[in-house]
Design a protein around this motif. Structure first.
Motif, PDB file in Angstrom:
ATOM      1  N   LEU A 114      -4.817 -34.087   2.782  1.00 41.49           N
ATOM      2  CA  LEU A 114      -4.719 -33.047   3.798  1.00 41.49           C
ATOM      3  C   LEU A 114      -5.294 -31.779   3.189  1.00 41.49           C
ATOM      4  CD1 LEU A 114      -3.718 -31.829   6.465  1.00 41.49           C
ATOM      5  CD2 LEU A 114      -1.497 -31.452   5.354  1.00 41.49           C
ATOM      6  N   VAL A 115      -6.274 -31.196   3.870  1.00 38.47           N
ATOM      7  CA  VAL A 115      -6.947 -30.008   3.355  1.00 38.47           C
ATOM      8  C   VAL A 115      -6.566 -28.805   4.220  1.00 38.47           C
ATOM      9  CG1 VAL A 115      -9.146 -29.019   2.618  1.00 38.47           C
ATOM     10  CG2 VAL A 115      -8.874 -31.505   2.716  1.00 38.47           C
ATOM     11  N   ILE A 116      -6.125 -27.728   3.562  1.00 42.35           N
ATOM     12  CA  ILE A 116      -5.771 -26.497   4.268  1.00 42.35           C
ATOM     13  C   ILE A 116      -6.363 -25.304   3.521  1.00 42.35           C
ATOM     14  CG2 ILE A 116      -3.664 -27.348   5.363  1.00 42.35           C
ATOM     15  CD1 ILE A 116      -2.056 -26.187   3.089  1.00 42.35           C
ATOM     16  N   ALA A 117      -6.574 -24.211   4.247  1.00 42.48           N
ATOM     17  CA  ALA A 117      -7.168 -23.025   3.638  1.00 42.48           C
ATOM     18  C   ALA A 117      -6.191 -22.324   2.707  1.00 42.48           C
ATOM     19  CB  ALA A 117      -7.635 -22.058   4.724  1.00 42.48           C
ATOM     20  N   HIS A 118      -4.926 -22.278   3.123  1.00 39.89           N
ATOM     21  CA  HIS A 118      -3.906 -21.584   2.356  1.00 39.89           C
ATOM     22  C   HIS A 118      -2.561 -22.204   2.714  1.00 39.89           C
ATOM     23  CE1 HIS A 118      -1.415 -18.113   0.970  1.00 39.89           C
ATOM     24  NE2 HIS A 118      -2.364 -18.036   0.057  1.00 39.89           N
ATOM     25  N   LYS A 119      -1.577 -22.077   1.846  1.00 42.48           N
ATOM     26  CA  LYS A 119      -0.271 -22.692   2.082  1.00 42.48           C
ATOM     27  C   LYS A 119       0.317 -22.310   3.439  1.00 42.48           C
ATOM     28  CE  LYS A 119       1.308 -23.106  -2.721  1.00 42.48           C
ATOM     29  NZ  LYS A 119       2.350 -22.659  -3.698  1.00 42.48           N
ATOM     30  N   ASP A 120       0.195 -21.025   3.812  1.00 42.43           N
ATOM     31  CA  ASP A 120       0.845 -20.589   5.042  1.00 42.43           C
ATOM     32  C   ASP A 120       0.127 -21.051   6.308  1.00 42.43           C
ATOM     33  OD1 ASP A 120      -1.325 -18.901   5.387  1.00 42.43           O
ATOM     34  OD2 ASP A 120      -0.236 -17.067   4.931  1.00 42.43           O
ATOM     35  N   ARG A 121      -1.028 -21.702   6.162  1.00 48.47           N
ATOM     36  CA  ARG A 121      -1.671 -22.282   7.346  1.00 48.47           C
ATOM     37  C   ARG A 121      -0.854 -23.471   7.836  1.00 48.47           C
ATOM     38  NH1 ARG A 121      -3.351 -18.780   9.770  1.00 48.47           N
ATOM     39  NH2 ARG A 121      -1.880 -17.813   8.373  1.00 48.47           N
ATOM     40  N   LEU A 122      -0.174 -24.132   6.909  1.00 52.14           N
ATOM     41  CA  LEU A 122       0.658 -25.269   7.284  1.00 52.14           C
ATOM     42  C   LEU A 122       2.010 -24.768   7.800  1.00 52.14           C
ATOM     43  CD1 LEU A 122       0.310 -28.327   7.296  1.00 52.14           C
ATOM     44  CD2 LEU A 122       1.420 -28.407   5.057  1.00 52.14           C
ATOM     45  N   ALA A 123       2.639 -23.879   7.040  1.00 51.60           N
ATOM     46  CA  ALA A 123       3.914 -23.282   7.457  1.00 51.60           C
ATOM     47  C   ALA A 123       4.138 -22.015   6.651  1.00 51.60           C
ATOM     48  CB  ALA A 123       5.060 -24.260   7.236  1.00 51.60           C
ATOM     49  N   ARG A 124       4.744 -21.022   7.285  1.00 46.50           N
ATOM     50  CA  ARG A 124       4.972 -19.744   6.606  1.00 46.50           C
ATOM     51  C   ARG A 124       5.992 -19.896   5.476  1.00 46.50           C
ATOM     52  NH1 ARG A 124       1.900 -15.611   6.146  1.00 46.50           N
ATOM     53  NH2 ARG A 124       1.597 -15.392   8.392  1.00 46.50           N
ATOM     54  N   PHE A 125       7.019 -20.730   5.709  1.00 48.72           N
ATOM     55  CA  PHE A 125       8.029 -20.974   4.687  1.00 48.72           C
ATOM     56  C   PHE A 125       8.259 -22.478   4.541  1.00 48.72           C
ATOM     57  CE2 PHE A 125       9.183 -16.783   6.494  1.00 48.72           C
ATOM     58  CZ  PHE A 125       9.016 -16.021   5.346  1.00 48.72           C
ATOM     59  N   GLY A 126       8.766 -22.874   3.389  1.00 50.85           N
ATOM     60  CA  GLY A 126       9.112 -24.281   3.186  1.00 50.85           C
ATOM     61  C   GLY A 126       7.958 -25.179   2.796  1.00 50.85           C
ATOM     62  N   PHE A 127       6.862 -24.581   2.320  1.00 46.71           N
ATOM     63  CA  PHE A 127       5.701 -25.397   1.968  1.00 46.71           C
ATOM     64  C   PHE A 127       6.046 -26.433   0.892  1.00 46.71           C
ATOM     65  CE2 PHE A 127       2.195 -26.333  -0.886  1.00 46.71           C
ATOM     66  CZ  PHE A 127       1.265 -26.857  -0.004  1.00 46.71           C
ATOM     67  N   GLU A 128       6.879 -26.053  -0.077  1.00 47.53           N
ATOM     68  CA  GLU A 128       7.207 -26.958  -1.181  1.00 47.53           C
ATOM     69  C   GLU A 128       7.846 -28.238  -0.672  1.00 47.53           C
ATOM     70  OE1 GLU A 128       7.769 -23.746  -1.122  1.00 47.53           O
ATOM     71  OE2 GLU A 128       6.392 -23.081  -2.712  1.00 47.53           O
TER      72      GLU A 128
END
Length: 200
Positions: free
Chosen positions: A125-139
């Motif tokens: 899964l490729v994303i530009a930045h962690k917060d593109r997936l979710a603002r919190f709880g990325f880990e």
């Protein structure tokens, strides 16, 4: 890695059944240097989804902005990710574009993506930045992905994470807690009134 009992539980069988399958040659079991049987998530998927092929896992790029007014930002994000993937030599199977707030974990396409990851259908899964997936709880999301054999590749392009979105999300947090505090104060006032009235 799972021991035979854990593996059996995950596929809804008994450990004795798994051992019998091994004796009958129906399954191949890996062993450690000391001879200990072990299984992986890939083994679980093979048992639960017999037609599943690890080689068919998809590479998906997920791009997101918070509001319809950011469509130009979304287009720029897609273009930047195309360049990133070309530079890495990644063959992309699917592009997912979504408009929705980063604090909203009920986004339709986001949930469909996480379901696909949990089914073992996504390899990268490729994303530009962690917060593109979710603002919190990325880990935690990364943990779920890794557990299901999916690698999250982050381009880490801060420029593709609009600052105004952060402001909107922070305001949403403040609003939520303000409402809760107001509710608590109202409850406290009502409770005091009842206690005072009850003591008369």
């Amino acid at each position: 890695m799972y021991r035979i009992g854990e593996f059996a539980q995950r596929i809804g069988r008994s450990a004795s059944t798994v051992r019998r399958w091994e004796r009958e040659g129906r399954i191949t079991i890996a062993r450690t240097a000391s001879g200990q049987r072990y299984f992986t998530d890939a083994d679980v998927r093979k048992m639960l989804h017999p037609g599943f092929d690890e080689l068919t896992r998809k590479t998906i790029v997920y791009c997101r902005v918070s509001s319809p007014g950011q469509k130009d930002d979304l287009a720029s994000q897609v273009t930047a990710m195309e360049e990133f993937c070309r530079g890495r030599g990644l063959a992309v199977d699917e592009w997912v574009r979504e408009i929705g707030g980063g604090m909203n974990l009920k986004r339709k396409k986001f949930l469909a993506l996480m379901d696909a990851i949990e089914r073992g259908e996504v390899g990268t899964l490729v994303i530009a930045h962690k917060d593109r997936l979710a603002r919190f709880g990325f880990e935690y999301l990364e943990y779920v992905a890794e557990k299901n054999g999916c690698t999250i590749l982050i381009a880490n392009q801060e420029s593709l994470s609009p600052q105004e979105e952060m402001v909107q999300d922070l305001l949403a947090i403040v609003h939520t807690f303000s409402c809760r505090l107001y509710g608590l104060r109202k409850y406290e006032k009502t409770l005091k009134g009842e206690l005072t009235g009850g003591g008369r």
